[in-house]
Design a protein around this motif. Structure first.
Motif: not given
Lengths: 231, 231
Positions: A1-2, A8, A10, A55, B7-9, B93-95
């Motif tokens: 994933m990222a 980008v 959200v 977050p 920091p959201v992917h 991480e936040r995805v």
């Protein structure tokens, strides 16, 4: 994933539908609350309640928080509607918006304060909105009208029990056309979707009317449950 | 919307369902392609095809690109399934993952290459997957089974015309239970959902069978059209 830092953003927004009387002729129509933008882009234009995803909050939490902050509305259940992510939907930045929606009873809707920057609009005649929010409202209305055919949508607007007249009024308000009472009664009773209860609605200027409920419980979101995707 | 740099992917993943014979008894079951992770987190585990959203691509474009890159599959139409955004779904991480899905015909599925790191699995018996992908597959299966009741799902698996036996096999494969042929025929014909064409399916060891089609065109996504939310 990222793992890389893609620019980008959200955001989470909400579409809240309630039935309210039209100021023109008093008939029930579909309404939603909008918030006036107080900063660029689109400053001064109306938009859906919402904001950036924090977050540390889940998607539905973010929807509920931003909705309550702007409108004081706290629907029992917010359902995910759709994620909008076209590259050109927000000038100068890339924003993916996860949109939630809810249907609320008129008495729930009444607690929402209106102010200079928060106002209810008839869904079929909103002004041109910020971002792609006009498209989002149009899509939500389309889903609402589709959903009427196969789900227990009226109970969201009416509560667990309702008279067949009240149910017909919901269908008329959502579909925006008058329905013949006798045909509607025959069709609904024939479908087996609703069942009569032992209770009557009394009071008012009409004679007592039988209260009905839906034959089965409202559909859930399957493995995700009624709240956001518990894992 | 998001002016700050949260920091959201954003990632996009796909669930591709096809019907394939079970290796155990040859009956059709629901399958999907998975990709083995070659980096952390969850290195070595199977996951849905997907990857980070690129800043210049729409959501459905991203789904189609990452799917084609890993599996060579190019479904005609990818539909948005759901956005998964729980805070704990990816370690460290936040995805937020926007998940698309598609149903493909067996002959389309056959072009997908299998390799050490790409393999088809029976949807009901996938191994424990990376991230919350097990939940996503479970949710997609639930939606598939629900959708069977009110939509033209068989044409996605079968093409525009099909025999009633083929249609029954799709229902059996998705619901994972045998259906009585005579009852199924009566129920489907009674529903008015499918109509006979002038054509027959000939060849094979069976006698010629009438081809049917759905009575109306496949539902679109309303104001969003068949492709991602054109604004």
């Amino acid at each position: 994933m990222a793992a890389h830092a893609a620019p980008v953003h959200v955001a989470v927004s909400t579409v809240i539908f309630a039935l309210r009387p039209s100021p023109v002729d008093g008939r029930m129509t579909v309404w939603l609350p909008l918030v006036r933008r107080i900063r660029d882009p689109f400053v001064g234009m109306w938009a859906l309640p919402g904001g950036p995803l924090e977050p540390d909050e889940d998607l539905a939490e973010s929807a509920a928080r931003t909705l309550a902050e702007t409108t004081l509305l706290t629907p029992q259940y917010l359902e995910q509607l759709y994620a909008f992510g076209n590259t050109d939907r927000s000038p100068g930045e890339r924003v993916v918006s996860i949109v939630y929606w809810a249907l609320v009873r008129s008495d729930e809707a009444d607690i929402a304060v209106e102010s200079e920057n928060v106002r209810w609009f008839e869904a079929d005649s909103v002004p041109e909105l910020a971002f792609d929010h006009s498209l989002i409202v149009e899509y939500a209305l389309w889903r609402l009208r589709n959903k009427l055919e196969y789900s227990h949508i009226a109970s969201a607007f009416l509560g667990d029990t309702f008279t067949l007249s009240e149910l017909r009024e919901v269908h008329e308000a959502v579909l925006q056309k008058p329905l013949d009472p006798a045909n509607f009664r025959r069709q609904i009773e024939g479908s087996g979707q609703v069942v009569p209860t032992e209770q009557l609605r009394t009071g008012g200027r009409h004679r007592p009317a039988r209260l009905y409920r839906y034959a089965a419980t409202v559909e859930t979101n399957g493995p995700l449950g009624r709240t956001e995707g518990a894992s």
